[in-house]
Design a protein around this motif. Sequence first.
Motif, PDB file in Angstrom:
ATOM      1  N   LYS A   2      -4.422 -16.752  32.318  1.00 17.36           N
ATOM      2  CA  LYS A   2      -5.862 -16.619  32.548  1.00 17.36           C
ATOM      3  C   LYS A   2      -6.509 -17.991  32.429  1.00 17.36           C
ATOM      4  N   VAL A   3      -7.624 -18.148  33.124  1.00 16.90           N
ATOM      5  CA  VAL A   3      -8.462 -19.336  32.987  1.00 16.90           C
ATOM      6  C   VAL A   3      -9.779 -18.853  32.408  1.00 16.90           C
ATOM      7  N   VAL A   4     -10.204 -19.502  31.332  1.00 14.72           N
ATOM      8  CA  VAL A   4     -11.413 -19.085  30.618  1.00 14.72           C
ATOM      9  C   VAL A   4     -12.460 -20.199  30.689  1.00 14.72           C
ATOM     10  N   GLU A   5     -13.677 -19.797  31.014  1.00  7.85           N
ATOM     11  CA  GLU A   5     -14.824 -20.699  31.039  1.00  7.85           C
ATOM     12  C   GLU A   5     -15.966 -19.969  30.355  1.00  7.85           C
ATOM     13  N   ASN A   6     -16.542 -20.560  29.319  1.00  2.66           N
ATOM     14  CA  ASN A   6     -17.642 -19.927  28.576  1.00  2.66           C
ATOM     15  C   ASN A   6     -17.292 -18.500  28.146  1.00  2.66           C
ATOM     16  N   GLU A   7     -16.092 -18.329  27.620  1.00  5.31           N
ATOM     17  CA  GLU A   7     -15.594 -17.063  27.082  1.00  5.31           C
ATOM     18  C   GLU A   7     -15.442 -15.957  28.132  1.00  5.31           C
ATOM     19  N   LYS A   8     -15.465 -16.308  29.408  1.00  6.53           N
ATOM     20  CA  LYS A   8     -15.253 -15.348  30.500  1.00  6.53           C
ATOM     21  C   LYS A   8     -13.985 -15.742  31.251  1.00  6.53           C
ATOM     22  N   ILE A   9     -13.206 -14.744  31.645  1.00  3.42           N
ATOM     23  CA  ILE A   9     -12.021 -15.005  32.453  1.00  3.42           C
ATOM     24  C   ILE A   9     -12.481 -15.193  33.893  1.00  3.42           C
ATOM     25  N   ILE A  10     -12.180 -16.368  34.453  1.00  3.35           N
ATOM     26  CA  ILE A  10     -12.613 -16.677  35.824  1.00  3.35           C
ATOM     27  C   ILE A  10     -11.428 -16.821  36.777  1.00  3.35           C
ATOM     28  N   GLY A  11     -10.208 -16.724  36.246  1.00  2.00           N
ATOM     29  CA  GLY A  11      -9.034 -16.824  37.095  1.00  2.00           C
ATOM     30  C   GLY A  11      -7.833 -16.235  36.395  1.00  2.00           C
ATOM     31  N   SER A  12      -6.855 -15.807  37.202  1.00  3.66           N
ATOM     32  CA  SER A  12      -5.641 -15.237  36.631  1.00  3.66           C
ATOM     33  C   SER A  12      -4.535 -15.240  37.670  1.00  3.66           C
ATOM     34  N   VAL A  13      -3.320 -15.186  37.183  1.00  2.00           N
ATOM     35  CA  VAL A  13      -2.132 -15.019  38.026  1.00  2.00           C
ATOM     36  C   VAL A  13      -1.093 -14.330  37.168  1.00  2.00           C
ATOM     37  N   ARG A  14      -0.160 -13.642  37.808  1.00  2.00           N
ATOM     38  CA  ARG A  14       0.931 -13.011  37.058  1.00  2.00           C
ATOM     39  C   ARG A  14       2.240 -13.264  37.777  1.00  2.00           C
ATOM     40  N   ALA A  15       3.316 -13.251  37.021  1.00  2.00           N
ATOM     41  CA  ALA A  15       4.627 -13.516  37.611  1.00  2.00           C
ATOM     42  C   ALA A  15       5.696 -12.733  36.879  1.00  2.00           C
ATOM     43  N   LEU A  16       6.784 -12.505  37.596  1.00  2.00           N
ATOM     44  CA  LEU A  16       7.887 -11.683  37.116  1.00  2.00           C
ATOM     45  C   LEU A  16       9.192 -12.304  37.589  1.00  2.00           C
ATOM     46  N   LEU A  17      10.151 -12.383  36.696  1.00  2.00           N
ATOM     47  CA  LEU A  17      11.493 -12.817  37.060  1.00  2.00           C
ATOM     48  C   LEU A  17      12.182 -11.617  37.703  1.00  2.00           C
ATOM     49  N   ILE A  18      12.475 -11.696  39.023  1.00  2.00           N
ATOM     50  CA  ILE A  18      13.068 -10.534  39.695  1.00  2.00           C
ATOM     51  C   ILE A  18      14.592 -10.605  39.728  1.00  2.00           C
ATOM     52  N   ASP A  19      15.131 -11.770  39.506  1.00  2.00           N
ATOM     53  CA  ASP A  19      16.556 -11.957  39.266  1.00  2.00           C
ATOM     54  C   ASP A  19      16.673 -13.302  38.563  1.00  2.00           C
TER      55      ASP A  19
END
Length: 152
Positions: free
Chosen positions: A55-72
């Motif tokens: 997550k990216v936080v600015e002024n205590e608000k989440i303004i961005g995110s990404v997720r990832a998974l190892l599939i192998d």
Amino acid sequence: MITKKAEFSDLEEILQLQKLAYKSEAELYNDFNIPPLVQTLKEVEEEFENHVFLKVVENEKIIGSVRALLIDPKTCYIGKLIVHPDFQNQGIGTNLMMEIENIFNGCERFELITGHKSTKNLKLYEKLGYKEFKTEKLTENLNLAYLEKINL
């Protein structure tokens, strides 16, 4: 702005941001039933069990995110890169991508999917070294573009 791993307690706010960020994608494809818009909190909580969320936080608000998974052991799947519309074009998406790639730097390959009309996304991913390796027709209006980056 601070980029760090998200916590379970952040998931509701991340889901709200996801729905806001994907609204423009839905408009582009004239389809408001795309998976990111209909995903439930329960589904996001289930993803949290095996994905790394940033997550990216600015002024205590989440303004961005990404997720990832190892599939192998060699491939990392990156999904749902989102940035609040008011904060786009400021390098936040690039920063999130670089951070998630650093976390999974032992992988030989990164993979992600975006829509064929999502030119801003495609341009960002190409700039980061991703290349299209296949497409898949999902609906009459939407082809999925599969991209990969080989990590040498």
